[in-house]
Design a protein around this motif. Structure first.
Motif, PDB file in Angstrom:
ATOM      1  N   ARG A   1       0.840  -1.188   0.000  1.00 22.55           N
ATOM      2  CA  ARG A   1       0.000   0.000   0.000  1.00 22.55           C
ATOM      3  C   ARG A   1       0.879   1.243   0.000  1.00 22.55           C
ATOM      4  O   ARG A   1       1.693   1.430   0.921  1.00 22.55           O
ATOM      5  CB  ARG A   1      -0.952   0.032   1.195  1.00 22.55           C
ATOM      6  N   LEU A   2       0.686   2.056  -0.989  1.00 28.93           N
ATOM      7  CA  LEU A   2       1.407   3.326  -1.087  1.00 28.93           C
ATOM      8  C   LEU A   2       0.556   4.449  -0.510  1.00 28.93           C
ATOM      9  O   LEU A   2      -0.677   4.428  -0.628  1.00 28.93           O
ATOM     10  CB  LEU A   2       1.758   3.635  -2.545  1.00 28.93           C
ATOM     11  N   SER A   3       1.235   5.412   0.082  1.00 26.99           N
ATOM     12  CA  SER A   3       0.547   6.564   0.666  1.00 26.99           C
ATOM     13  C   SER A   3       1.028   7.851   0.020  1.00 26.99           C
ATOM     14  O   SER A   3       2.212   7.983  -0.320  1.00 26.99           O
ATOM     15  CB  SER A   3       0.820   6.646   2.173  1.00 26.99           C
ATOM     16  N   CYS A   4       0.119   8.776  -0.107  1.00 26.40           N
ATOM     17  CA  CYS A   4       0.419  10.103  -0.649  1.00 26.40           C
ATOM     18  C   CYS A   4      -0.179  11.111   0.325  1.00 26.40           C
ATOM     19  O   CYS A   4      -1.402  11.315   0.332  1.00 26.40           O
ATOM     20  CB  CYS A   4      -0.183  10.239  -2.039  1.00 26.40           C
ATOM     21  N   VAL A   5       0.670  11.676   1.159  1.00 26.50           N
ATOM     22  CA  VAL A   5       0.198  12.607   2.178  1.00 26.50           C
ATOM     23  C   VAL A   5       0.243  14.025   1.639  1.00 26.50           C
ATOM     24  O   VAL A   5       1.287  14.480   1.148  1.00 26.50           O
ATOM     25  CB  VAL A   5       1.058  12.511   3.455  1.00 26.50           C
TER      26      VAL A   5
ATOM     27  N   ILE B   1      -8.172   9.679  -8.874  1.00 31.92           N
ATOM     28  CA  ILE B   1      -9.401   9.908  -8.125  1.00 31.92           C
ATOM     29  C   ILE B   1      -9.760  11.383  -8.252  1.00 31.92           C
ATOM     30  O   ILE B   1      -8.912  12.266  -8.078  1.00 31.92           O
ATOM     31  CB  ILE B   1      -9.265   9.470  -6.648  1.00 31.92           C
ATOM     32  N   TYR B   2     -11.007  11.632  -8.598  1.00 31.70           N
ATOM     33  CA  TYR B   2     -11.466  12.989  -8.796  1.00 31.70           C
ATOM     34  C   TYR B   2     -12.080  13.539  -7.514  1.00 31.70           C
ATOM     35  O   TYR B   2     -12.395  12.781  -6.590  1.00 31.70           O
ATOM     36  CB  TYR B   2     -12.469  13.031  -9.948  1.00 31.70           C
ATOM     37  N   SER B   3     -12.273  14.839  -7.498  1.00 32.24           N
ATOM     38  CA  SER B   3     -12.804  15.464  -6.287  1.00 32.24           C
ATOM     39  C   SER B   3     -14.164  14.876  -5.906  1.00 32.24           C
ATOM     40  O   SER B   3     -14.479  14.745  -4.715  1.00 32.24           O
ATOM     41  CB  SER B   3     -12.902  16.976  -6.467  1.00 32.24           C
ATOM     42  N   GLY B   4     -14.948  14.482  -6.898  1.00 29.03           N
ATOM     43  CA  GLY B   4     -16.254  13.899  -6.610  1.00 29.03           C
ATOM     44  C   GLY B   4     -16.193  12.465  -6.129  1.00 29.03           C
ATOM     45  O   GLY B   4     -17.211  11.903  -5.707  1.00 29.03           O
ATOM     46  N   GLY B   5     -14.992  11.880  -6.207  1.00 28.98           N
ATOM     47  CA  GLY B   5     -14.813  10.518  -5.720  1.00 28.98           C
ATOM     48  C   GLY B   5     -14.728   9.454  -6.790  1.00 28.98           C
ATOM     49  O   GLY B   5     -14.413   8.299  -6.491  1.00 28.98           O
ATOM     50  N   SER B   6     -15.015   9.799  -8.035  1.00 30.44           N
ATOM     51  CA  SER B   6     -14.920   8.795  -9.091  1.00 30.44           C
ATOM     52  C   SER B   6     -13.454   8.441  -9.335  1.00 30.44           C
ATOM     53  O   SER B   6     -12.560   9.257  -9.095  1.00 30.44           O
ATOM     54  CB  SER B   6     -15.568   9.296 -10.374  1.00 30.44           C
TER      55      SER B   6
ATOM     56  N   SER C   1      -6.168  -0.423  -6.279  1.00 31.66           N
ATOM     57  CA  SER C   1      -7.316   0.368  -5.848  1.00 31.66           C
ATOM     58  C   SER C   1      -6.826   1.691  -5.273  1.00 31.66           C
ATOM     59  O   SER C   1      -5.938   1.711  -4.414  1.00 31.66           O
ATOM     60  CB  SER C   1      -8.108  -0.401  -4.796  1.00 31.66           C
ATOM     61  N   ILE C   2      -7.419   2.780  -5.743  1.00 34.26           N
ATOM     62  CA  ILE C   2      -7.076   4.098  -5.226  1.00 34.26           C
ATOM     63  C   ILE C   2      -8.187   4.555  -4.286  1.00 34.26           C
ATOM     64  O   ILE C   2      -9.374   4.322  -4.552  1.00 34.26           O
ATOM     65  CB  ILE C   2      -6.870   5.115  -6.382  1.00 34.26           C
ATOM     66  N   SER C   3      -7.798   5.181  -3.203  1.00 36.90           N
ATOM     67  CA  SER C   3      -8.781   5.671  -2.247  1.00 36.90           C
ATOM     68  C   SER C   3      -8.205   6.879  -1.516  1.00 36.90           C
ATOM     69  O   SER C   3      -7.002   7.160  -1.618  1.00 36.90           O
ATOM     70  CB  SER C   3      -9.151   4.572  -1.244  1.00 36.90           C
ATOM     71  N   ARG C   4      -9.050   7.561  -0.782  1.00 40.13           N
ATOM     72  CA  ARG C   4      -8.552   8.698  -0.014  1.00 40.13           C
ATOM     73  C   ARG C   4      -9.177   8.695   1.377  1.00 40.13           C
ATOM     74  O   ARG C   4     -10.294   8.215   1.565  1.00 40.13           O
ATOM     75  CB  ARG C   4      -8.845  10.020  -0.737  1.00 40.13           C
TER      76      ARG C   4
ATOM     77  N   THR D   1      -4.885  11.987   2.995  1.00 43.37           N
ATOM     78  CA  THR D   1      -3.971  11.060   2.307  1.00 43.37           C
ATOM     79  C   THR D   1      -4.713  10.310   1.211  1.00 43.37           C
ATOM     80  O   THR D   1      -5.878   9.941   1.386  1.00 43.37           O
ATOM     81  CB  THR D   1      -3.377  10.056   3.311  1.00 43.37           C
ATOM     82  N   VAL D   2      -4.018  10.093   0.115  1.00 43.99           N
ATOM     83  CA  VAL D   2      -4.535   9.245  -0.959  1.00 43.99           C
ATOM     84  C   VAL D   2      -3.685   7.980  -0.980  1.00 43.99           C
ATOM     85  O   VAL D   2      -2.453   8.050  -0.951  1.00 43.99           O
ATOM     86  CB  VAL D   2      -4.475   9.966  -2.315  1.00 43.99           C
ATOM     87  N   TYR D   3      -4.347   6.839  -1.047  1.00 49.69           N
ATOM     88  CA  TYR D   3      -3.663   5.550  -1.017  1.00 49.69           C
ATOM     89  C   TYR D   3      -3.749   4.852  -2.371  1.00 49.69           C
ATOM     90  O   TYR D   3      -4.691   5.062  -3.140  1.00 49.69           O
ATOM     91  CB  TYR D   3      -4.300   4.639   0.035  1.00 49.69           C
ATOM     92  N   LEU D   4      -2.772   4.018  -2.623  1.00 47.41           N
ATOM     93  CA  LEU D   4      -2.821   3.096  -3.752  1.00 47.41           C
ATOM     94  C   LEU D   4      -2.568   1.711  -3.194  1.00 47.41           C
ATOM     95  O   LEU D   4      -1.450   1.385  -2.792  1.00 47.41           O
ATOM     96  CB  LEU D   4      -1.776   3.445  -4.813  1.00 47.41           C
ATOM     97  N   GLN D   5      -3.627   0.922  -3.145  1.00 41.64           N
ATOM     98  CA  GLN D   5      -3.511  -0.470  -2.703  1.00 41.64           C
ATOM     99  C   GLN D   5      -3.156  -1.327  -3.899  1.00 41.64           C
ATOM    100  O   GLN D   5      -3.890  -1.342  -4.893  1.00 41.64           O
ATOM    101  CB  GLN D   5      -4.822  -0.940  -2.078  1.00 41.64           C
ATOM    102  N   MET D   6      -2.031  -2.009  -3.805  1.00 40.57           N
ATOM    103  CA  MET D   6      -1.544  -2.832  -4.906  1.00 40.57           C
ATOM    104  C   MET D   6      -1.634  -4.287  -4.492  1.00 40.57           C
ATOM    105  O   MET D   6      -0.972  -4.711  -3.539  1.00 40.57           O
ATOM    106  CB  MET D   6      -0.083  -2.464  -5.213  1.00 40.57           C
TER     107      MET D   6
END
Length: 112
Positions: A19-23, A51-56, A68-71, A77-82
């Motif tokens: 899992r990568l993190s983007c703080v 990931i867009y501001s609306g969540g898509s 999977s990308i999530s925030r 933080t935005v994550y990238l689950q690999m």
């Protein structure tokens, strides 16, 4: 200061997960487009997930069903689950927002 800092890279076995993190600092991740990009050796930087501001969200075909990308707005933080990582996923991974310079990235190495 407005910036993004990537972390979480490392060595993972084929088939493994990371899992990568983007703080983010200086702004709210929920209000901006954030993309995860990667640069493989000898290749140009390419979009992995966004990931867009609306969540898509959208994904590169090569990672669909595995990444999977999530925030997390509380952690800003935005994550990238690999998951099910493949050898071709080895790269330096960057997160990006318009108006912010590219950071150092985080290295993902795939090795058995």
């Amino acid at each position: 200061q407005v910036q993004l800092v990537e972390s979480g890279g490392g060595t993972v076995q084929p088939g493994g997960s990371l899992r990568l993190s983007c703080v983010a600092s200086g702004f709210s991740v929920s209000k901006y487009y954030i993309g995860w990009y990667r640069q493989r050796p000898g290749k140009e930087r390419e979009l992995v997930a966004e990931i867009y501001s609306g969540g898509s969200t959208t994904y590169a075909d090569s990672v669909k069903g595995r990444f999977s990308i999530s925030r997390d707005t509380a952690e800003n933080t935005v994550y990238l689950q690999m998951n099910n990582v493949k050898s071709e996923d080895a790269a330096v991974y960057y997160c990006y927002r318009i108006g912010i310079n590219w950071g150092q990235g985080t290295q993902v190495t795939v090795s058995s």
